[in-house]
Design a protein around this motif. Structure first.
Motif, short mmCIF file in Angstrom:
data_model
loop_
_atom_site.label_atom_id
_atom_site.label_comp_id
_atom_site.label_asym_id
_atom_site.label_seq_id
_atom_site.Cartn_x
_atom_site.Cartn_y
_atom_site.Cartn_z
N VAL A 1 48.48 52.71 46.94
CA VAL A 1 48.81 51.72 47.40
C VAL A 1 47.63 50.49 48.31
N GLY A 2 47.27 50.94 48.64
CA GLY A 2 45.70 50.22 49.42
C GLY A 2 44.95 49.51 48.36
N GLN A 3 44.54 50.85 47.52
CA GLN A 3 43.54 49.96 46.30
C GLN A 3 43.64 49.59 45.29
N CYS B 1 52.04 38.13 44.55
CA CYS B 1 53.47 37.92 44.68
C CYS B 1 53.39 39.28 46.44
N SER B 2 53.07 40.34 45.56
CA SER B 2 53.68 42.02 46.17
C SER B 2 52.98 41.96 47.42
N ARG B 3 51.29 41.95 47.31
CA ARG B 3 50.57 42.49 48.07
C ARG B 3 51.26 40.91 49.17
N ASN B 4 51.87 39.99 48.96
CA ASN B 4 51.61 38.89 50.27
C ASN B 4 53.02 37.83 50.06
N GLU C 1 53.95 50.80 42.55
CA GLU C 1 52.57 51.16 42.60
C GLU C 1 51.98 49.77 43.69
N LEU C 2 52.54 48.65 43.51
CA LEU C 2 51.57 47.28 44.21
C LEU C 2 51.94 47.67 45.96
N GLY C 3 52.85 48.10 46.04
CA GLY C 3 53.23 48.47 47.41
C GLY C 3 55.20 48.85 47.60
N ALA D 1 42.61 35.60 44.45
CA ALA D 1 41.07 35.87 44.73
C ALA D 1 40.68 36.84 46.16
N GLY D 2 42.41 36.97 47.09
CA GLY D 2 41.86 36.99 48.22
C GLY D 2 42.03 39.02 47.55
N LEU D 3 42.87 39.17 46.47
CA LEU D 3 42.51 40.61 46.78
C LEU D 3 41.66 40.95 45.99
N GLY D 4 39.94 40.17 45.70
CA GLY D 4 39.33 40.92 44.52
C GLY D 4 39.10 40.24 42.92
N TYR D 5 40.33 39.83 42.63
CA TYR D 5 40.17 39.01 41.77
C TYR D 5 39.40 37.66 40.84
N VAL D 6 39.03 37.09 40.29
CA VAL D 6 38.50 35.86 40.20
C VAL D 6 39.68 35.62 38.90
N PRO D 7 40.28 34.26 39.55
CA PRO D 7 41.01 34.32 38.86
C PRO D 7 40.73 32.77 37.79
N ASP D 8 41.50 33.06 36.01
CA ASP D 8 41.28 32.14 35.07
C ASP D 8 41.13 30.86 34.78
#
Length: 159
Positions: free
Chosen positions: A3-5, A52-55, A86-88, A116-123
């Motif tokens: 869940v955290g990763q 969404c799931s993480r926020n 799986e996302l929480g 971006a806060g999750l470490g992804y780069v938005p397209d």
């Protein structure tokens, strides 16, 4: 995945065969769309669902193009439920509606920042104005209003 990763690329949130199936669903709804564009759309939808799931409670929304990928994920209901778990465990619900005047750049900006806060780069190309179909015209006719931004719900309890 714990869940955290999160995986380094959002595509890793689901198995390759599931990604391929969702990409095919986007292409089936949009027959002239190239495979690489459909894949980009599904990957952005995965980033969106993760954000969404993480926020929960923040109120995020997809662009119209990204919403097409989200629709494809939703059509794979068992996989989608597993992904949310799986996302929480926050099930990210879809509230359809279309009114191009609902476009709100601030909400999309907040969503891109959450991604971006999750470490992804938005397209960035896929997060634009709903009337701009120069990059990709999509079948999805959703444009989420500020009062209809997505707020994940706790895991639904089924009988």
């Amino acid at each position: 995945m714990s869940v955290g990763q999160l995986p380094v690329i959002a595509r890793g949130l689901i198995a390759d065969e599931r990604f391929t199936s969702c990409r095919t669903t986007v292409m089936d709804a949009n027959p002239d769309m190239p495979q690489d564009m459909a894949g980009r759309i599904v990957e952005e939808a995965l980033k969106f669902v993760a954000a969404c799931s993480r926020n929960p409670g923040v109120g995020l929304a997809p662009s119209r193009i990204v919403d097409e990928g989200w629709h494809a994920l939703l059509l794979h209901t068992a996989m989608y439920a597993e992904l949310c778990e799986e996302l929480g465990g926050n099930f990210v619900r879809h509230f359809p509606g279309y009114d191009p005047t609902n476009y709100d750049p601030a909400i999309l900006g907040r969503t891109r920042r959450a991604i971006a806060g999750l470490g992804y780069v938005p397209d960035a190309e896929l997060w634009g104005d709903p009337s701009d179909e120069t990059l990709a015209a999509v079948a999805a006719r959703c444009q989420h209003a500020p009062e209809c931004t997505i707020r994940p719900m706790p895991k639904p309890e089924w009988p």
